[in-house]
Design an enzyme around this catalytic site. Structure first.
Site, PDB file in Angstrom:
ATOM      1  N   ASP A  36      20.491  25.262  -9.401  1.00  0.00           N
ATOM      2  CA  ASP A  36      21.541  25.685 -10.327  1.00  0.00           C
ATOM      3  C   ASP A  36      20.976  26.099 -11.681  1.00  0.00           C
ATOM      4  OD1 ASP A  36      23.608  25.329  -8.606  1.00  0.00           O
ATOM      5  OD2 ASP A  36      24.330  23.453  -9.461  1.00  0.00           O
ATOM      6  N   LYS A  58      25.451  29.157 -12.079  1.00  0.00           N
ATOM      7  CA  LYS A  58      26.726  29.600 -12.637  1.00  0.00           C
ATOM      8  C   LYS A  58      26.650  29.400 -14.143  1.00  0.00           C
ATOM      9  CE  LYS A  58      28.985  27.694  -8.538  1.00  0.00           C
ATOM     10  NZ  LYS A  58      29.962  26.703  -8.030  1.00  0.00           N
ATOM     11  N   MET A 173      32.309  20.335 -19.573  1.00  0.00           N
ATOM     12  CA  MET A 173      32.674  21.767 -19.523  1.00  0.00           C
ATOM     13  C   MET A 173      33.945  22.058 -20.317  1.00  0.00           C
ATOM     14  SD  MET A 173      32.031  22.115 -15.407  1.00  0.00           S
ATOM     15  CE  MET A 173      33.070  20.665 -15.124  1.00  0.00           C
TER      16      MET A 173
END
Length: 506
Positions: A36, A58, A173
């Site tokens: 990732d 991402k 996030m």
């Protein structure tokens, strides 16, 4: 074909030192690594050279692969029979969608294991000096996704319970949704004076922490220009940071972005010291070191070792490649029993000692002129000296020894070659102003660094870049090529360079 095993591994929060031993073992035997955006690049070095490494990160809504695509990829690679590592930032089962990937593997009949990692909420808070629980302040803690839109009707977050019933809240996030998060907490009864901290790139050299209260944090974040990825911590424990912010207080180079131009095989010591002091190091080797194609002169000298009185080393590389060839010729250190040795500095002397030989001469300062001064107390007339060193080295030392009456044989122990495939990457870094300081550890690193830059853009690309040099010889080369030298080591060693950086840029 029997499918290979899949390991869902938590890569941790960013500091490679927090990666688990089990994770290292799995990486070493992986045939495929699927990683990732938030997985520390240093962890990829733990994989075998033949391992296939596939990026599926991402970042800010930009998905290399959808989650469904990632699931298919993991299954596809496992079906080849190879061991697959799925390397995920933080912990795979805490907002990492590792549960979804595990469900797919179970349904497909593919064996898997989960290797937990240190989740970002815990690590970032700890590195910011914020204990998430404290018996005098709170006994309750909740991890919450900040990615969900708090205004949607079908929200799975019980904002009232969070606001009134949980002492410490950690949002993942949630930077883009910070206004909505603070609004919801205030709406359901949390005090406007509740302390809040946002921690960006927690546990890494880029760590940045902004604090405030529920009523002020949006403005504080705006003024600081803080962006994702960041963790949001809400609760009284944030106030403990004032006394417990150990990581940021004890890293004098924290946040400094330093280009390291030394040869990759030699850079580890400098990289380690700078990283320990908080610097964000960017490896940009401008030279590489290797043995010369023609070893005839070296071989001839080794065959006649018994005729030499002195063996003089001016670098650790000289020591390395001399002994490498000595051993390849079927000899060992006993072949040097009658030879005295001299070294230019402590690093070279330590490298020599690693072969069991303590040097007879070690000057007080570490340059060729100092070695010459040290030899002035020796009767050098008629002495035979072997000097294994770089192909293009300064002539100060051999010329001076000959003036003293010594018979000097210079042999090429190694060659320093320019690295030419870094130009595009270097120009990109300098264009984006992603480096604050460049370190030069030899004249060759300076020359090859400049050679990587377009001549007509040199001033533009380096106008804000600070130069740190290991010593006066390197500094003179840098100035002659158009650089301004801002930091120069007083002791011409890697520790001396690091000390000078701390003094000038802490």
């Amino acid at each position: 074909m029997k499918p290979g095993k899949v390991y869902l591994i938590g890569a941790g929060p960013g500091d490679p030192g927090l990666f688990t031993l089990k994770g290292q073992e799995c990486m070493a035997r992986a045939g495929v690594v699927i990683y990732d955006y938030l997985a520390a690049p240093a962890l990829l070095a733990l994989a075998a050279k033949e391992a296939e490494c596939i990026y599926v990160g991402k970042k800010g809504g930009d998905h290399t692969l959808s989650q469904e695509g990632i699931n298919r990829l993991i299954v596809e690679k496992a079906r080849t029979g190879r061991t697959v590592v799925r390397l995920k930032g933080g912990d795979p089962f805490i907002f990492g969608r590792g549960g979804e990937e595990a469900e797919v593997l179970q349904a497909e009949g593919i064996p898997f294991e989960v290797v937990p990692g240190v989740t970002a909420g815990i690590a970032a808070s700890a590195y910011a000096g914020i204990p998430l629980t404290h018996r005098k302040m709170t006994a309750t803690l909740a991890f919450v996704t900040g990615h969900e839109d708090p205004t949607k009707e079908d929200s799975r977050i019980d904002w009232e319970a969070l606001s009134r019933g949980i002492g410490t809240l950690v949002f993942y996030m949630g930077v883009k949704n910070l206004p909505l998060i603070t609004a919801k907490l205030l709406q359901y009864g949390r005090s406007p004076q509740t302390p809040v901290a946002l921690i960006r790139w927690g546990s890494t050299s880029r760590q940045q922490t902004v604090t405030g209260t529920l009523s002020t944090i949006e403005e504080e974040v705006r003024k600081a220009g803080l962006q994702a990825p960041a963790i949001i911590v809400v609760g009284e424990v944030v106030d403990l940071r004032a006394n417990l912010a150990w990581f940021e207080k004890e890293r004098p180079l924290l946040g400094k972005r330093i280009l390291v131009t030394r040869a990759r095989e030699q850079a580890s010591d400098l990289l380690h010291q700078l990283t320990e002091l908080g610097a964000h190091c960017i490896e940009m080797p401008t030279i590489r070191v290797q043995e010369p194609k023609d070893l005839s002169a070296m071989d001839s000298a080794i065959e006649r070792l018994n005729r030499y009185d002195w063996l003089v080393f001016t670098s650790a590389n000289g020591v390395k490649y001399f002994f490498q060839r000595l051993f390849e010729k079927g000899l060992d250190v006993r072949a040097l029993h009658q030879v005295k040795t001299a070294c230019i500095g402590p690093v070279t002397a330590q490298r020599l000692l690693s072969f069991g030989i303590r040097c007879d001469i070690l000057p007080e300062s570490y340059r060729a002129e100092s070695v010459v001064d040290a030899f002035r107390t020796e009767a050098m007339a008629g002495q035979r000296v072997l000097l294994p060193r770089a192909e293009e080295a300064r002539s100060v030392l051999p010329d001076s020894l000959r003036e003293m009456g010594a018979d000097v044989d210079e042999v090429t122990a190694y060659v320093t070659l320019p690295v030419t495939d870094q130009a595009e990457a270097l120009v990109s870094i300098l264009e984006k102003k992603e480096a604050d300081i460049v370190t030069f550890t030899s004249s060759s690193t300076v020359r090859n660094f400049k050679a990587l830059l377009p001549e007509n853009r040199f001033t533009e690309l380096t106008d804000t870049l600070k130069v740190a040099s290991i010593g006066p010889i390197t500094s003179d080369t840098a100035r002659a090529l158009g650089f301004s030298v801002h930091t120069e080591a007083l002791e011409y060693t890697i520790p001396g360079l690091v000390q000078a950086l701390c003094q000038d840029w802490a």
